[in-house]
Design a protein around this motif. Structure first.
Motif, PDB file in Angstrom:
ATOM      1  N   ALA A 253       1.147  -0.918  -0.251  1.00  0.00           N
ATOM      2  CA  ALA A 253       0.577  -0.081   0.413  1.00  0.00           C
ATOM      3  C   ALA A 253       0.446   1.067  -0.035  1.00  0.00           C
ATOM      4  N   VAL A 254       1.871   1.589   0.314  1.00  0.00           N
ATOM      5  CA  VAL A 254       2.875   2.445   0.731  1.00  0.00           C
ATOM      6  C   VAL A 254       3.635   3.031  -0.402  1.00  0.00           C
ATOM      7  N   THR A 255       4.488   1.780  -1.002  1.00  0.00           N
ATOM      8  CA  THR A 255       4.568   2.018  -2.055  1.00  0.00           C
ATOM      9  C   THR A 255       3.808   2.282  -3.378  1.00  0.00           C
ATOM     10  N   ALA A 256       2.899   1.800  -4.044  1.00  0.00           N
ATOM     11  CA  ALA A 256       1.651   1.994  -4.530  1.00  0.00           C
ATOM     12  C   ALA A 256       1.550   4.103  -4.526  1.00  0.00           C
ATOM     13  N   ARG A 257       1.583   4.527  -3.390  1.00  0.00           N
ATOM     14  CA  ARG A 257       1.827   6.008  -2.832  1.00  0.00           C
ATOM     15  C   ARG A 257       2.750   6.698  -3.181  1.00  0.00           C
ATOM     16  N   LEU A 258       3.794   6.369  -3.647  1.00  0.00           N
ATOM     17  CA  LEU A 258       5.132   6.868  -4.034  1.00  0.00           C
ATOM     18  C   LEU A 258       5.199   7.506  -5.557  1.00  0.00           C
ATOM     19  N   ARG A 259       4.373   6.818  -6.602  1.00  0.00           N
ATOM     20  CA  ARG A 259       4.521   6.985  -7.636  1.00  0.00           C
ATOM     21  C   ARG A 259       3.770   8.589  -8.152  1.00  0.00           C
ATOM     22  N   THR A 260       4.818   9.485  -7.977  1.00  0.00           N
ATOM     23  CA  THR A 260       4.935  10.202  -8.533  1.00  0.00           C
ATOM     24  C   THR A 260       6.542  10.844  -9.270  1.00  0.00           C
ATOM     25  N   ARG A 262       7.805  13.724  -8.921  1.00  0.00           N
ATOM     26  CA  ARG A 262       8.738  14.726  -8.550  1.00  0.00           C
ATOM     27  C   ARG A 262       8.695  14.297  -6.359  1.00  0.00           C
ATOM     28  N   LYS A 263       9.542  14.915  -5.944  1.00  0.00           N
ATOM     29  CA  LYS A 263       9.062  14.446  -4.612  1.00  0.00           C
ATOM     30  C   LYS A 263       8.545  14.484  -3.586  1.00  0.00           C
ATOM     31  N   VAL A 264       8.553  13.389  -2.728  1.00  0.00           N
ATOM     32  CA  VAL A 264       7.533  12.208  -1.652  1.00  0.00           C
ATOM     33  C   VAL A 264       7.686  13.094  -0.552  1.00  0.00           C
ATOM     34  N   GLY A 265       6.559  13.742  -0.089  1.00  0.00           N
ATOM     35  CA  GLY A 265       6.762  14.373   1.267  1.00  0.00           C
ATOM     36  C   GLY A 265       5.524  13.386   2.330  1.00  0.00           C
ATOM     37  N   ALA A 282      10.354   5.499   3.162  1.00  0.00           N
ATOM     38  CA  ALA A 282      11.941   5.751   3.454  1.00  0.00           C
ATOM     39  C   ALA A 282      12.613   4.518   2.754  1.00  0.00           C
ATOM     40  N   GLN A 283      12.180   3.192   3.539  1.00  0.00           N
ATOM     41  CA  GLN A 283      12.880   2.056   2.918  1.00  0.00           C
ATOM     42  C   GLN A 283      12.878   2.106   0.961  1.00  0.00           C
ATOM     43  N   GLU A 284      11.734   2.338   1.209  1.00  0.00           N
ATOM     44  CA  GLU A 284      10.967   1.637  -0.394  1.00  0.00           C
ATOM     45  C   GLU A 284      11.720   3.628  -1.481  1.00  0.00           C
ATOM     46  N   LEU A 285      11.888   4.407  -0.870  1.00  0.00           N
ATOM     47  CA  LEU A 285      12.554   4.963  -1.771  1.00  0.00           C
ATOM     48  C   LEU A 285      14.278   5.241  -1.902  1.00  0.00           C
ATOM     49  N   LYS A 286      14.771   4.485  -1.138  1.00  0.00           N
ATOM     50  CA  LYS A 286      16.462   4.948  -0.724  1.00  0.00           C
ATOM     51  C   LYS A 286      16.568   3.558  -1.602  1.00  0.00           C
ATOM     52  N   ARG A 287      15.380   2.600  -2.442  1.00  0.00           N
ATOM     53  CA  ARG A 287      16.005   1.694  -3.421  1.00  0.00           C
ATOM     54  C   ARG A 287      15.692   2.685  -4.468  1.00  0.00           C
ATOM     55  N   ALA A 288      15.227   3.674  -4.706  1.00  0.00           N
ATOM     56  CA  ALA A 288      14.671   4.427  -5.977  1.00  0.00           C
ATOM     57  C   ALA A 288      15.909   5.138  -5.855  1.00  0.00           C
ATOM     58  N   GLY A 289      16.880   5.709  -4.992  1.00  0.00           N
ATOM     59  CA  GLY A 289      17.673   6.813  -5.011  1.00  0.00           C
ATOM     60  C   GLY A 289      16.541   7.733  -5.293  1.00  0.00           C
ATOM     61  N   LYS A 290      15.867   8.037  -4.029  1.00  0.00           N
ATOM     62  CA  LYS A 290      15.189   8.870  -3.128  1.00  0.00           C
ATOM     63  C   LYS A 290      15.329   9.285  -1.994  1.00  0.00           C
ATOM     64  N   THR A 291      14.376  10.925  -1.616  1.00  0.00           N
ATOM     65  CA  THR A 291      14.244  10.542  -0.219  1.00  0.00           C
ATOM     66  C   THR A 291      13.334  11.772   0.225  1.00  0.00           C
ATOM     67  N   PHE A 325      15.638   6.681  13.226  1.00  0.00           N
ATOM     68  CA  PHE A 325      16.255   5.535  13.152  1.00  0.00           C
ATOM     69  C   PHE A 325      16.495   5.248  11.765  1.00  0.00           C
ATOM     70  N   VAL A 326      14.997   5.499  10.736  1.00  0.00           N
ATOM     71  CA  VAL A 326      14.973   5.014   9.985  1.00  0.00           C
ATOM     72  C   VAL A 326      15.843   5.299   8.715  1.00  0.00           C
ATOM     73  N   GLY A 327      16.657   6.446   8.909  1.00  0.00           N
ATOM     74  CA  GLY A 327      17.507   7.170   7.775  1.00  0.00           C
ATOM     75  C   GLY A 327      16.714   7.453   6.541  1.00  0.00           C
ATOM     76  N   ASN A 328      17.057   8.401   5.698  1.00  0.00           N
ATOM     77  CA  ASN A 328      16.432   8.628   4.627  1.00  0.00           C
ATOM     78  C   ASN A 328      15.219   9.340   4.831  1.00  0.00           C
ATOM     79  N   ILE A 329      15.782  10.276   5.220  1.00  0.00           N
ATOM     80  CA  ILE A 329      14.574  11.052   5.701  1.00  0.00           C
ATOM     81  C   ILE A 329      15.130  12.945   6.078  1.00  0.00           C
ATOM     82  N   ALA A 330      14.874  13.522   4.878  1.00  0.00           N
ATOM     83  CA  ALA A 330      15.222  15.038   5.085  1.00  0.00           C
ATOM     84  C   ALA A 330      13.727  15.380   6.178  1.00  0.00           C
TER      85      ALA A 330
END
Length: 651
Positions: A253-260, A262-265, A282-291, A325-330
């Motif tokens: 469900a989370v991964t399906a909602r990252l489809r943009t 542009r940036k993900v907030g 954050a885990q899924e975006l890291k695999r895609a090279g996004k923050t 703890f999670v990382g890959n977060i601005a």
């Protein structure tokens, strides 16, 4: 993401059809857009004011007419089960990568006709012109995350994702729906109305969540095409299997909602729901090279915390623990100086196109949208409905339910573990749970029986007694159950009603849809993905409370996703605990507006000005921050919101 319009004349189209379409599209200019278009054929006109969010939507042309299928579509949609639909519709792999969601909806309709919405997962509202059958078909998603309004008479139907453009079409009169307003003023809970079809304007209706419509031969027929209830209880052999199943479906469900493109907030508090969303995202975006870019509201620096040692108003330490703890977060922390629920009323009335009740968080919700839009985000993730899905499970509610069901042995074991967890004796906990399990008979009744004051639920009602009698509103609401004081059994059943009742779904989804259009930023909530909802509703109650721990499933399943400081935290955050303190500088203006309200004959016709005046007088002597939970303070702010709306409408 789009604001869409549609007009369909049942007979010959008048010469002003194109003018009506242009006028409606011009009314949408206040919303940002990447493209706009109108398509007309005979008696039907479709329009689209598009905001490009997904890669497939970039440079998409809407409305779109497929001559081979004889179908035209305009859509406000993001579809989440694209891979499943590609298989079912046998879409060529070469076409899949670039196929827009609106094309996918069109092919689904070509295959399944009016049953197409039942095959779609995601957030959507769309209109399809079926040239061969000479009908207009439309639908709204299961959870009501997009909106679709319409005006219908014997000659025509006009539809739009927002309300006000409908008044640009010839023959649509703007008038207040007094029956809706009476319900809004009389209902003390967060509901606007018990009618999922109604709006604040007479003659303007809405398609409820999980409904579709067919307009043909002068008639409009609405159908409920689906629901969110599971077919059966899920039985697995161990906690580990439940936890793994949860992680699989929630990650999907989370991964399906990252489809943009542009940036993900994401909005991020110190709790389990938004933390879980951020952790998986954050885990899924890291695999895609996004923050992942997170936005967190924090109280004013000078806030005098009144919340007590078991609650906290400033969630910063927990938010930072999640980020680290999670990382890959601005991460960003926003206190919105000078903003309050009072300062934002006019903007919210314009966004929502009507009065609203939930004002406490309004200033920072809108503020986060503004900041995320400035940062170039296309998607804003939330965990807004997680309390009813992924983090469901109050220990006290569950133990009271065990008592009521006479499950003494299980209750004793759980109470013992609960006592150890809290380091509070069973002799202290048992009376509290017992009183909750068997509330005294003098407790407030289920509905609004006859008169607000006698029902014990008039602390937040605003309706004038004469207007109540004129509309017979308390008689209409007599059998309505607003769950102001639910029993434990009702609390556990309430989840099903939360996701089954269209009026509740309207309440939850409308603000996100309209904020999305205003800021060209799509709010997406994985905690109300239909797959997640059905999964969570299908679980045995014991998965949510066990070994003395409430919200057990999410705590166990996020063992490697969230830090223990957040995952095992039993304290509760108090959002917007500083709203009264923020409003205090505006108190002279508020006092003047209340005085004006109480002297206005229009306001006096609809609202109980005597009660409002009494409530404000009681507050004005000592405006303390802890008044944030005082029903009188809420009554005052809600009355001002309604009064501003009435003035905007020239009443």
């Amino acid at each position: 993401m789009s604001a869409i319009v549609g007009i369909f004349y049942f007979g010959e189209a008048p010469g002003n059809l194109a003018n009506d379409g242009v006028s409606m599209m011009q009314s949408l200019r206040k919303y940002p857009a990447d493209a706009a278009g109108i398509w007309q054929q005979g008696p039907v006109l479709l329009g689209c004011h598009a905001q490009w969010i997904t890669p497939e939507a970039a440079h998409e042309k809407l409305p779109n007419f497929d001559e081979q299928l004889g179908l035209a579509i305009t859509a406000d949609a993001i579809i989440d089960n694209r891979e499943e639909l590609f298989r079912q519709l046998a879409v060529d792999p070469v076409e899949q990568k670039h196929m827009s969601d609106s094309e996918l909806i069109l092919y689904a309709y070509a295959k399944w006709g009016s049953e197409a919405p039942a095959h779609l997962l995601g957030d959507f509202a769309f209109l399809i012109w079926d040239q061969r059958k000479r009908l207009l078909f439309g639908a709204r998603d299961l959870t009501g995350n997009r909106t679709l309004y319409y005006h219908h008479n014997r000659n025509r139907i006009a539809a739009c994702t927002v309300i006000l453009p409908l008044f640009s079409a010839a023959g649509t009169r703007k008038a207040l729906n007094e029956e809706w307003l009476a319900e809004f003023l009389a209902i003390p809970a967060m509901f606007d109305s018990t009618d999922a079809h109604a709006t604040v304007y007479e003659g303007i209706r809405q398609i409820p969540p999980a409904h579709s419509f067919i307009a043909q031969d002068g008639c409009i027929r609405l159908t409920r095409y689906g629901d969110l209830l599971p077919k059966e209880e899920l039985r697995l052999s161990s906690n580990q299997e439940y936890e793994e199943a949860f992680r699989d479906i929630f990650r999907q469900a989370v991964t399906a909602r990252l489809r943009t493109f542009r940036k993900v907030g994401a909005t991020l508090s110190g709790g389990l729901d938004s933390g879980s969303v951020a952790g998986f995202a954050a885990q899924e975006l890291k695999r895609a090279g996004k923050t992942l870019h997170t936005y967190s509201y924090v109280p004013s620096p000078d806030f005098a915390d009144w919340t007590g040692r078991h609650r906290f108003a400033d969630e910063t330490p927990f938010i930072k623990a999640t980020v680290e703890f999670v990382g890959n977060i601005a991460d960003r922390y926003l206190d919105f100086p000078g903003k309050s629920p009072y300062t934002e009323i006019d903007d919210w009335l314009a966004i929502l196109e009507g009065p609203y009740k939930h004002f406490e968080n309004s200033f920072w919700i809108k503020g986060i949208y503004e900041e995320a839009a400035k940062d170039g985000a296309g998607v804003l993730l939330t965990g807004a409905r997680g309390n009813f899905t992924i983090s469901w499970g109050s220990a006290i509610d569950y133990y009271a339910l065990l008592l009521r069901k006479f499950r003494w042995i299980h209750f004793y074991r759980e109470l013992t573990q609960f006592s150890r967890q809290l380091q509070i004796g069973r002799s202290v906990l048992l009376p509290r749970i017992g009183r909750y399990a068997y509330p005294v008979l003098s407790r407030a009744p289920r509905g609004l029986h006859g008169r607000g004051r006698e029902s014990g639920m008039d602390a937040l009602t605003l309706i004038h007694p004469d207007f109540a009698r004129q509309t017979n509103i308390y008689e209409k609401l007599r059998d309505c159950d607003f769950r102001l004081n639910p029993t434990p059994l009702q609390m556990f059943r309430q989840r099903e009603q939360f996701f089954q009742n269209p009026t509740v779904l309207n309440m939850q989804g409308t603000a996100g849809a309209k904020l999305s259009l205003r800021y060209s930023l799509w709010e997406r909530d994985p905690t109300c993905d239909p797959r997640v909802v059905r999964f969570c509703l299908s679980l045995p109650d014991r998965q949510y409370v066990q070994n003395g721990i409430g919200r057990s499933l999410i705590r166990r399943a996020t063992a490697h996703i969230l830090p223990d400081k957040v995952r095992l935290n039993r304290m509760g955050g108090v959002q917007s605990a500083d709203w009264v303190q923020r409003t205090k500088p505006s108190w002279p203006s508020l006092a003047h507006e209340i005085e004006e309200l109480c002297g206005d004959p229009v306001a006096s016709r609809y609202m109980n000005v005597a009660g409002i005046k009494e409530a404000f007088a009681a507050l004005s002597g000592d405006v303390r921050p802890e008044l944030a939970i005082d029903p009188r303070a809420k009554r005052v702010l809600r009355s001002v919101i309604v009064y501003r709306f009435l003035k905007m409408e020239g009443r």
